[in-house]
Scaffold this active site. Structure first.
Site, mmCIF file in Angstrom:
data_model
loop_
_atom_site.group_PDB
_atom_site.id
_atom_site.type_symbol
_atom_site.label_atom_id
_atom_site.label_comp_id
_atom_site.label_asym_id
_atom_site.label_seq_id
_atom_site.Cartn_x
_atom_site.Cartn_y
_atom_site.Cartn_z
ATOM 1 N N HIS A 139 1.115 1.713 -5.305
ATOM 2 C CA HIS A 139 0.208 2.826 -5.050
ATOM 3 C C HIS A 139 0.039 3.700 -6.288
ATOM 4 O O HIS A 139 -1.080 3.989 -6.711
ATOM 5 C CB HIS A 139 0.725 3.690 -3.898
ATOM 6 N N HIS A 180 -0.100 0.359 6.768
ATOM 7 C CA HIS A 180 -0.344 1.074 5.517
ATOM 8 C C HIS A 180 0.731 0.726 4.489
ATOM 9 O O HIS A 180 1.896 1.119 4.631
ATOM 10 C CB HIS A 180 -0.333 2.577 5.811
ATOM 11 N N GLU A 194 -2.686 -3.191 4.646
ATOM 12 C CA GLU A 194 -3.388 -2.527 3.549
ATOM 13 C C GLU A 194 -2.514 -2.586 2.309
ATOM 14 O O GLU A 194 -1.277 -2.564 2.405
ATOM 15 C CB GLU A 194 -3.664 -1.072 3.934
ATOM 16 N N ASP A 201 -2.498 -1.404 -2.180
ATOM 17 C CA ASP A 201 -3.114 -0.800 -3.352
ATOM 18 C C ASP A 201 -2.829 -1.691 -4.544
ATOM 19 O O ASP A 201 -1.736 -2.268 -4.646
ATOM 20 C CB ASP A 201 -2.520 0.589 -3.617
#
Length: 295
Positions: A58, A16, A43, A45
């Protein structure tokens, strides 16, 4: 047939924002650590800068994770590169992972890191909304990937298997114009008025209004998954606990599940017991070690 003929189920483990328990999220160090830990995927963003570069962050604002302030969208890439995105974590970065000035990443730079993994690896890209640039974010991400040599049909770029994620149903619909549904993850979470007020520091009326908007978004996400428009369901771990019927229904319908953010041993065991196929965690080494023991 003996028990030796059965292969125990192990969910794939996605890091993450990289191995973000060890190093500052979305940094070069966090992603290199995730690869070293053996994560099956990572992952990230993404947001757009003022000059339309796709960058890894993020928050829509810089304040929490950098020495800068204000919206990401109001800064150029050059301005962002002058900021420190790693020291707030307080973790010493090994020389092999670069210096402070090397930690901020664009999407192409993350792709280069993953190309160097020396093995198959997944990349889950979350498109963050609301964005001041609207669905231009989706268009720019697709354009960047195409420039890098990404194949839309298989959603592959060399050794990297790429999937796309969003809470926003409009984002998902735009992605479906360019990408097969099996490579798209509809994110979904459970929201209450009290949680929204506490998290955002809002009053009764404002908190209720925001919660109603978020609840509508949750219902849109559930509809997308009920209708099978996408192949991947992305609920938070709290949603998995609170909405067992939805989880079971989507699993039985053949959805792949990517659950976030799964850090505790109890939650890892829950996901494995349910047959969840993918776990997103801040602690990939710890989760992989638990899964290896349970196998």
């Amino acid at each position: 047939m003996t028990s030796d003929d059965f292969t125990p189920f192990r969910p794939k483990v996605y890091a993450h924002r990289g191995a973000s328990a060890a190093f500052a999220e979305h940094t070069r160090a966090a992603y290199l650590k995730a690869i070293a830990d053996g994560a099956d995927g990572v992952e990230c963003d993404v947001h757009l800068t003022r000059d339309q570069h796709v960058v890894l962050l993020h928050d829509a604002n810089l304040d929490r994770t950098s020495t800068g302030t204000g919206p990401v969208s109001e800064h150029t890439l050059e301005e962002l590169r002058s900021l420190d995105f790693s020291s707030w974590k307080g973790a010493r970065i090994p020389d092999a992972y670069g210096g402070v000035a090397d930690q901020f990443l664009t999407l192409p730079e993350l792709l280069d890191i993953l190309r160097g993994a020396g093995r198959e690896i997944g990349l889950a890209i979350e498109l963050k909304h609301p964005s001041p640039y609207g669905l231009k974010l989706e268009e720019r991400v697709i354009a960047v990937l195409e420039q890098e040599g990404w194949s839309a049909e298989e959603s592959r770029l060399e050794n990297i298997q790429i999937s796309f994620m969003s809470f926003d149903s409009d984002s998902v619909q735009r992605l479906l114009q360019s990408v097969a549904g099996r490579h798209i993850c509809q994110l979904v979470d459970d929201f209450t008025v009290q949680e929204i007020r506490q998290e955002l520091g809002l009053g009764f009326l404002t908190g209720g209004a925001v919660a109603n908007v978020m609840k509508a978004a949750q219902e849109d996400a559930e509809r997308v998954l009920d209708e099978g428009q996408v192949g991947i369901a992305g609920p938070g771990i709290d949603y998995v606990r609170e909405h067992a019927r939805n989880v079971q229904r989507w699993l039985e319908a053949g959805r792949t599940f990517r659950v976030w953010t799964v850090d505790s041993e109890k939650d890892v065991a829950l996901c494995q017991g349910l047959g969840i196929q993918e776990i997103t965690t801040n602690k990939p080494a710890q989760v992989l070690a638990q899964l290896m023991v349970s196998n």
